[in-house]
Write a protein that holds these residues in place. Structure first.
Motif, PDB file in Angstrom:
ATOM      1  N   GLY A 129       0.802  -1.208   0.000  1.00 33.02           N
ATOM      2  CA  GLY A 129       0.000   0.000   0.000  1.00 33.02           C
ATOM      3  C   GLY A 129       0.842   1.268   0.000  1.00 33.02           C
ATOM      4  O   GLY A 129       2.066   1.234   0.126  1.00 33.02           O
ATOM      5  N   ALA A 130       0.154   2.400  -0.136  1.00 34.04           N
ATOM      6  CA  ALA A 130       0.824   3.704  -0.136  1.00 34.04           C
ATOM      7  C   ALA A 130       1.118   4.147   1.292  1.00 34.04           C
ATOM      8  O   ALA A 130       0.433   3.750   2.241  1.00 34.04           O
ATOM      9  CB  ALA A 130      -0.044   4.748  -0.848  1.00 34.04           C
ATOM     10  N   LYS A 131       2.107   5.012   1.433  1.00 34.52           N
ATOM     11  CA  LYS A 131       2.621   5.398   2.747  1.00 34.52           C
ATOM     12  C   LYS A 131       1.581   6.114   3.607  1.00 34.52           C
ATOM     13  O   LYS A 131       1.504   5.885   4.815  1.00 34.52           O
ATOM     14  CB  LYS A 131       3.854   6.277   2.557  1.00 34.52           C
ATOM     15  N   HIS A 132       0.773   6.994   3.025  1.00 32.78           N
ATOM     16  CA  HIS A 132      -0.110   7.857   3.810  1.00 32.78           C
ATOM     17  C   HIS A 132      -1.546   7.344   3.892  1.00 32.78           C
ATOM     18  O   HIS A 132      -2.398   8.015   4.462  1.00 32.78           O
ATOM     19  CB  HIS A 132      -0.106   9.270   3.228  1.00 32.78           C
ATOM     20  N   THR A 133      -1.813   6.184   3.336  1.00 30.86           N
ATOM     21  CA  THR A 133      -3.189   5.686   3.310  1.00 30.86           C
ATOM     22  C   THR A 133      -3.736   5.435   4.709  1.00 30.86           C
ATOM     23  O   THR A 133      -4.877   5.798   5.023  1.00 30.86           O
ATOM     24  CB  THR A 133      -3.275   4.400   2.464  1.00 30.86           C
ATOM     25  N   VAL A 134      -2.959   4.793   5.569  1.00 30.04           N
ATOM     26  CA  VAL A 134      -3.429   4.473   6.922  1.00 30.04           C
ATOM     27  C   VAL A 134      -3.791   5.741   7.682  1.00 30.04           C
ATOM     28  O   VAL A 134      -4.830   5.822   8.335  1.00 30.04           O
ATOM     29  CB  VAL A 134      -2.367   3.661   7.688  1.00 30.04           C
ATOM     30  N   GLY A 135      -2.935   6.752   7.601  1.00 31.35           N
ATOM     31  CA  GLY A 135      -3.223   8.002   8.285  1.00 31.35           C
ATOM     32  C   GLY A 135      -4.454   8.694   7.732  1.00 31.35           C
ATOM     33  O   GLY A 135      -5.262   9.251   8.494  1.00 31.35           O
ATOM     34  N   ASP A 136      -4.631   8.654   6.409  1.00 36.73           N
ATOM     35  CA  ASP A 136      -5.796   9.295   5.795  1.00 36.73           C
ATOM     36  C   ASP A 136      -7.094   8.623   6.235  1.00 36.73           C
ATOM     37  O   ASP A 136      -8.108   9.296   6.489  1.00 36.73           O
ATOM     38  CB  ASP A 136      -5.679   9.259   4.270  1.00 36.73           C
ATOM     39  N   ILE A 137      -7.088   7.312   6.325  1.00 37.71           N
ATOM     40  CA  ILE A 137      -8.289   6.601   6.762  1.00 37.71           C
ATOM     41  C   ILE A 137      -8.509   6.788   8.263  1.00 37.71           C
ATOM     42  O   ILE A 137      -9.649   6.861   8.742  1.00 37.71           O
ATOM     43  CB  ILE A 137      -8.187   5.109   6.395  1.00 37.71           C
ATOM     44  N   ALA A 138      -7.412   6.894   9.022  1.00 34.90           N
ATOM     45  CA  ALA A 138      -7.526   7.111  10.468  1.00 34.90           C
ATOM     46  C   ALA A 138      -8.222   8.423  10.790  1.00 34.90           C
ATOM     47  O   ALA A 138      -8.840   8.560  11.854  1.00 34.90           O
ATOM     48  CB  ALA A 138      -6.147   7.070  11.117  1.00 34.90           C
ATOM     49  N   VAL A 139      -8.126   9.402   9.890  1.00 35.84           N
ATOM     50  CA  VAL A 139      -8.823  10.672  10.094  1.00 35.84           C
ATOM     51  C   VAL A 139     -10.321  10.436  10.238  1.00 35.84           C
ATOM     52  O   VAL A 139     -11.020  11.185  10.936  1.00 35.84           O
ATOM     53  CB  VAL A 139      -8.515  11.637   8.925  1.00 35.84           C
ATOM     54  N   TRP A 140     -10.833   9.409   9.586  1.00 37.76           N
ATOM     55  CA  TRP A 140     -12.243   9.033   9.713  1.00 37.76           C
ATOM     56  C   TRP A 140     -12.451   8.071  10.886  1.00 37.76           C
ATOM     57  O   TRP A 140     -13.412   8.202  11.643  1.00 37.76           O
ATOM     58  CB  TRP A 140     -12.728   8.366   8.429  1.00 37.76           C
ATOM     59  N   ALA A 141     -11.579   7.107  11.025  1.00 38.64           N
ATOM     60  CA  ALA A 141     -11.787   6.040  12.005  1.00 38.64           C
ATOM     61  C   ALA A 141     -11.679   6.519  13.444  1.00 38.64           C
ATOM     62  O   ALA A 141     -12.470   6.121  14.306  1.00 38.64           O
ATOM     63  CB  ALA A 141     -10.798   4.901  11.752  1.00 38.64           C
TER      64      ALA A 141
END
Length: 342
Positions: free
Chosen positions: A48-60
């Motif tokens: 996966g891409a580096k910033h994907t987890v952080g971007d989704i965490a903004v919602w989670a």
């Protein structure tokens, strides 16, 4: 013999001028940071891409906080809505009270929204962040220590938690109790290590690493919950969270078995995160442009090849004619070219 007694914290709040800095909040924030950091490393390792987890965490994360608080307020409504209680205290999240079951449930909804917006399969994302969630819980439990809450029964063991506090009603609590916050914190670290090991050993995918985390956590939560003495609803001799642990454990194990048979192995790394491949067309185009420039540079010296011994250029085709024409013919061609350029 008090070999390893944990002293009661001197304070749980520091003040920076009028601004309160609460240890409980810092433990939660630190847990989120660790979860995102570890989840990102695991996500990149999966393709996966580096910033994907952080971007989704903004919602989670916001969904998880709301879900955790809602679960606590609903299951312990008597603390806020019984006679003589202040309902506005339900909003005082800094005083403690986050139910992990609600946090995971509503946090999953937020993660689903974020994953859908990014084109990411939620099960793969959940597998990547599972150990990080366990570590976040391990750190978050230390917030209970600073709030002097959720401790266990009185104990005479060589270890224990010293409690010395005054309840809102004026009652003084003083003694040595089971440090259930510490038990669960250590258990969560063990769960994180178990999931990391099993994920590598058995190549878990399609949500199975997350299911393993849930199943393992509920086992530890069952016995730490059994030790706790804080006010809770009891049904058939067990606290509500014990019954929840049993049901969630059975669901997680069923998921592990069923998905393990239907979808063994792990997702194709090339399919889990579109953001990891967004730059490939641009990179290919840049490489093509560079290639053309390099080819043109390579061909340029051939146009300036030395003339032959007889005063004629080496034979090559230019506009369908032989390049080795007499000088007059070459001059005519040059003149035509010059006229065309004007």
């Amino acid at each position: 013999m008090d070999i390893a007694y944990i002293p009661s914290p001197s304070r749980g709040v520091l003040y920076l001028g009028p601004v309160p800095l609460r240890a409980y909040a810092f433990c939660i924030i630190l847990g989120v940071v660790v979860a995102v950091w570890l989840g990102s490393k695991r996500w990149v390792a999966r393709g996966g891409a580096k910033h994907t987890v952080g971007d989704i965490a903004v919602w989670a994360v916001p969904f998880g906080l709301v879900g955790g608080r809602l679960y606590h307020v609903i299951t312990d409504h008597q603390l806020y809505f019984d006679e003589g209680r202040n309902p506005w205290n339900a909003f005082k999240i800094w005083e403690g009270g986050l139910g992990i079951w609600g946090a995971i449930a509503l946090g999953a909804v937020g993660a689903w929204i974020g994953a859908r917006r990014r084109g990411v399969p939620l099960p793969a994302y959940a597998d990547a962040i599972a150990p990080g969630i366990a570590l976040a819980q391990a750190l978050g439990r230390w917030g209970n220590y600073f709030n002097q809450e959720l401790y266990g029964r009185p104990t005479t063991l060589p270890w224990g938690l010293e409690i010395d506090k005054t309840l809102p009603g004026g009652e003084v609590v003083k003694g040595v109790y089971h440090p259930t916050f510490l038990y669960e914190s250590i258990w969560c670290v063990a769960v994180a290590l178990l999931v990391i090991w099993a994920d590598r050993r058995f190549t878990l995918g399609h949500g199975r690493a997350f299911a393993l985390y849930v199943a393992a956590y509920t086992v530890g939560r069952f016995w730490t919950e059994w030790l706790r003495i804080d006010e809770a609803h009891v049904y058939f001799g067990l606290r509500l969270n014990d019954w929840t642990s049993i049901l969630v454990f059975l669901g997680a194990v069923a998921y592990l078995v069923i998905v393990g048979k239907k979808r063994p192995g792990r997702e194709d790394p090339a399919t889990i995160d579109p953001a990891a491949h967004e730059s490939e067309p641009e990179a290919a185009e840049a490489a093509a442009v560079a290639g053309k420039a390099r080819t043109g540079a390579d061909e340029e010296p051939a146009d300036r090849a030395p003339e032959g011994a007889a005063g004629r250029k080496p034979s090559r085709s230019v506009d369908g004619e032989e390049a080795g024409e007499p000088a007059a013919g070459a001059a005519d061609a040059t003149g035509k070219d010059a006229k065309n350029l004007t």
